[in-house]
Design a protein around this motif. Structure first.
Motif, PDB file in Angstrom:
ATOM      1  N   ALA A   1       0.838  -1.207   0.000  1.00  0.00           N
ATOM      2  CA  ALA A   1       0.000   0.000   0.000  1.00  0.00           C
ATOM      3  C   ALA A   1       0.872   1.255   0.000  1.00  0.00           C
ATOM      4  CB  ALA A   1      -0.938  -0.003   1.208  1.00  0.00           C
ATOM      5  N   PHE A   2       1.959   1.235   0.769  1.00  0.00           N
ATOM      6  CA  PHE A   2       2.885   2.364   0.815  1.00  0.00           C
ATOM      7  C   PHE A   2       3.506   2.596  -0.559  1.00  0.00           C
ATOM      8  CE2 PHE A   2       7.290   3.829   1.368  1.00  0.00           C
ATOM      9  CZ  PHE A   2       7.041   5.102   1.891  1.00  0.00           C
ATOM     10  N   LEU A   3       3.970   1.505  -1.203  1.00  0.00           N
ATOM     11  CA  LEU A   3       4.570   1.634  -2.538  1.00  0.00           C
ATOM     12  C   LEU A   3       3.551   2.171  -3.541  1.00  0.00           C
ATOM     13  CD1 LEU A   3       6.810  -1.548  -2.968  1.00  0.00           C
ATOM     14  CD2 LEU A   3       7.533   0.820  -2.768  1.00  0.00           C
ATOM     15  N   ALA A   4       2.324   1.695  -3.481  1.00  0.00           N
ATOM     16  CA  ALA A   4       1.285   2.158  -4.405  1.00  0.00           C
ATOM     17  C   ALA A   4       1.005   3.646  -4.197  1.00  0.00           C
ATOM     18  CB  ALA A   4       0.006   1.341  -4.211  1.00  0.00           C
ATOM     19  N   SER A   5       0.952   4.113  -2.937  1.00  0.00           N
ATOM     20  CA  SER A   5       0.702   5.541  -2.677  1.00  0.00           C
ATOM     21  C   SER A   5       1.872   6.403  -3.166  1.00  0.00           C
ATOM     22  CB  SER A   5       0.420   5.773  -1.196  1.00  0.00           C
ATOM     23  OG  SER A   5       1.565   5.503  -0.428  1.00  0.00           O
ATOM     24  N   MET A   6       3.089   5.916  -3.037  1.00  0.00           N
ATOM     25  CA  MET A   6       4.250   6.676  -3.509  1.00  0.00           C
ATOM     26  C   MET A   6       4.233   6.803  -5.034  1.00  0.00           C
ATOM     27  SD  MET A   6       5.440   7.620  -0.793  1.00  0.00           S
ATOM     28  CE  MET A   6       6.980   8.394  -0.938  1.00  0.00           C
ATOM     29  N   ILE A   7       3.860   5.738  -5.707  1.00  0.00           N
ATOM     30  CA  ILE A   7       3.779   5.771  -7.169  1.00  0.00           C
ATOM     31  C   ILE A   7       2.668   6.721  -7.597  1.00  0.00           C
ATOM     32  CG2 ILE A   7       3.195   4.381  -9.205  1.00  0.00           C
ATOM     33  CD1 ILE A   7       4.683   2.043  -7.820  1.00  0.00           C
ATOM     34  N   ALA A   8       1.526   6.689  -6.900  1.00  0.00           N
ATOM     35  CA  ALA A   8       0.410   7.580  -7.223  1.00  0.00           C
ATOM     36  C   ALA A   8       0.809   9.037  -7.023  1.00  0.00           C
ATOM     37  CB  ALA A   8      -0.808   7.228  -6.368  1.00  0.00           C
ATOM     38  N   LEU A   9       1.514   9.367  -5.937  1.00  0.00           N
ATOM     39  CA  LEU A   9       1.977  10.734  -5.689  1.00  0.00           C
ATOM     40  C   LEU A   9       2.935  11.206  -6.780  1.00  0.00           C
ATOM     41  CD1 LEU A   9       2.584  10.936  -1.841  1.00  0.00           C
ATOM     42  CD2 LEU A   9       0.931  12.221  -3.180  1.00  0.00           C
ATOM     43  N   PHE A  10       3.809  10.306  -7.203  1.00  0.00           N
ATOM     44  CA  PHE A  10       4.779  10.651  -8.234  1.00  0.00           C
ATOM     45  C   PHE A  10       4.070  10.936  -9.554  1.00  0.00           C
ATOM     46  CE2 PHE A  10       7.696   9.392 -11.661  1.00  0.00           C
ATOM     47  CZ  PHE A  10       8.702  10.318 -11.432  1.00  0.00           C
ATOM     48  N   LEU A  11       3.061  10.163  -9.868  1.00  0.00           N
ATOM     49  CA  LEU A  11       2.339  10.346 -11.127  1.00  0.00           C
ATOM     50  C   LEU A  11       1.426  11.572 -11.086  1.00  0.00           C
ATOM     51  CD1 LEU A  11       1.392   6.671 -12.017  1.00  0.00           C
ATOM     52  CD2 LEU A  11       3.201   8.065 -13.019  1.00  0.00           C
ATOM     53  N   MET A  12       0.957  12.034  -9.931  1.00  0.00           N
ATOM     54  CA  MET A  12       0.053  13.167  -9.812  1.00  0.00           C
ATOM     55  C   MET A  12       0.808  14.516  -9.766  1.00  0.00           C
ATOM     56  SD  MET A  12      -2.741  12.015  -7.162  1.00  0.00           S
ATOM     57  CE  MET A  12      -4.153  11.124  -7.652  1.00  0.00           C
ATOM     58  N   GLN A  13       2.063  14.518  -9.694  1.00  0.00           N
ATOM     59  CA  GLN A  13       2.847  15.759  -9.656  1.00  0.00           C
ATOM     60  C   GLN A  13       2.707  16.478 -10.992  1.00  0.00           C
ATOM     61  OE1 GLN A  13       4.686  17.095  -7.175  1.00  0.00           O
ATOM     62  NE2 GLN A  13       4.157  15.440  -5.771  1.00  0.00           N
ATOM     63  N   PRO A  14       2.379  17.769 -10.959  1.00  0.00           N
ATOM     64  CA  PRO A  14       2.311  18.512 -12.230  1.00  0.00           C
ATOM     65  C   PRO A  14       3.718  18.666 -12.808  1.00  0.00           C
ATOM     66  CG  PRO A  14       1.949  19.977 -10.367  1.00  0.00           C
ATOM     67  CD  PRO A  14       2.057  18.601  -9.821  1.00  0.00           C
ATOM     68  N   PRO A  15       3.818  18.620 -14.108  1.00  0.00           N
ATOM     69  CA  PRO A  15       5.139  18.778 -14.724  1.00  0.00           C
ATOM     70  C   PRO A  15       5.688  20.178 -14.465  1.00  0.00           C
ATOM     71  CG  PRO A  15       3.413  18.600 -16.403  1.00  0.00           C
ATOM     72  CD  PRO A  15       2.760  18.450 -15.079  1.00  0.00           C
ATOM     73  N   THR A  16       6.952  20.243 -14.229  1.00  0.00           N
ATOM     74  CA  THR A  16       7.620  21.541 -13.996  1.00  0.00           C
ATOM     75  C   THR A  16       8.206  22.026 -15.313  1.00  0.00           C
ATOM     76  OG1 THR A  16       9.616  20.383 -13.370  1.00  0.00           O
ATOM     77  CG2 THR A  16       8.144  21.068 -11.610  1.00  0.00           C
ATOM     78  N   LEU A  17       8.037  23.359 -15.531  1.00  0.00           N
ATOM     79  CA  LEU A  17       8.542  23.971 -16.765  1.00  0.00           C
ATOM     80  C   LEU A  17       9.831  24.651 -16.569  1.00  0.00           C
ATOM     81  CD1 LEU A  17       5.273  25.422 -18.149  1.00  0.00           C
ATOM     82  CD2 LEU A  17       6.460  23.384 -18.919  1.00  0.00           C
TER      83      LEU A  17
END
Length: 185
Positions: free
Chosen positions: A169-185
């Motif tokens: 569950a911890f690994l899944a939440s970390m992956i979800a947080l990483f994917l939800m980060q807006p791209p930086t310009l």
């Protein structure tokens, strides 16, 4: 090697060479001339005297022939080697000696004048078949360390399962947080 009745075998062999008359459990007799200096005996096919019997070890014993002398040595076989009913590790053989390799009986003969002595009576011996593993059936662990538990603790299994689920569950939440980060310009 001759196949015949062992009682008649010694009469038929008129050489001065030593020989071993082997009686198999099915009462078949095989006479082996001991022509080589070193004769190995056992269940493995590479032995000089091959005995296809489960109670005989792969490399059971060896016979060293030097002139009129024949020396028998057991090669740490599972069921041991008996000469005239007595267990031996090493023995000097005389003509007429009875040998047992597991359940297989044999008689050593050589045509040396005056060497024949009365043959002792053999007794039935319990022999167990050799196994493929090197560990005997009556093996006891001599380690000073206690043996491992073989029973499983259900509470321990439940805790380990809960930890594994939490980690996933911890690994899944970390992956979800990483994917939800807006791209930086």
């Amino acid at each position: 090697m001759f196949l015949q009745n062992c009682g008649d075998a010694a009469q038929l062999i008129k050489t001065e060479m030593a020989h071993l008359s082997v009686t198999l459990p099915d009462s078949t007799c095989v006479v082996h001339e001991l022509a080589e200096e070193l004769n190995t005996i056992g269940r493995a096919p590479e032995n000089t005297i091959h005995l296809e019997e489960p109670s005989v070890s792969g490399r059971h014993a060896e016979l060293m022939v030097a002139g009129e002398n024949c020396h028998l040595r057991d090669l740490d076989s599972t069921n041991g080697t008996l000469v005239n009913g007595e267990p031996v590790i090493s023995a000097q053989l005389r003509s007429g000696d009875r040998i047992r390799f597991g359940k297989v009986e044999a008689c050593y003969e050589c045509d040396v004048a005056g060497s024949a002595q009365p043959r002792p009576r053999l007794e039935e011996v319990e022999a167990r078949p050799a196994e493929l593993s090197a560990r005997p059936a009556d093996y006891a662990n001599a380690s000073p360390f206690p043996t491992r538990k073989k029973t499983k603790d259900p509470a321990r299994s439940a805790i380990l399962a809960a930890v594994a689920v939490a980690f996933v569950a911890f690994l899944a939440s970390m992956i979800a947080l990483f994917l939800m980060q807006p791209p930086t310009l």
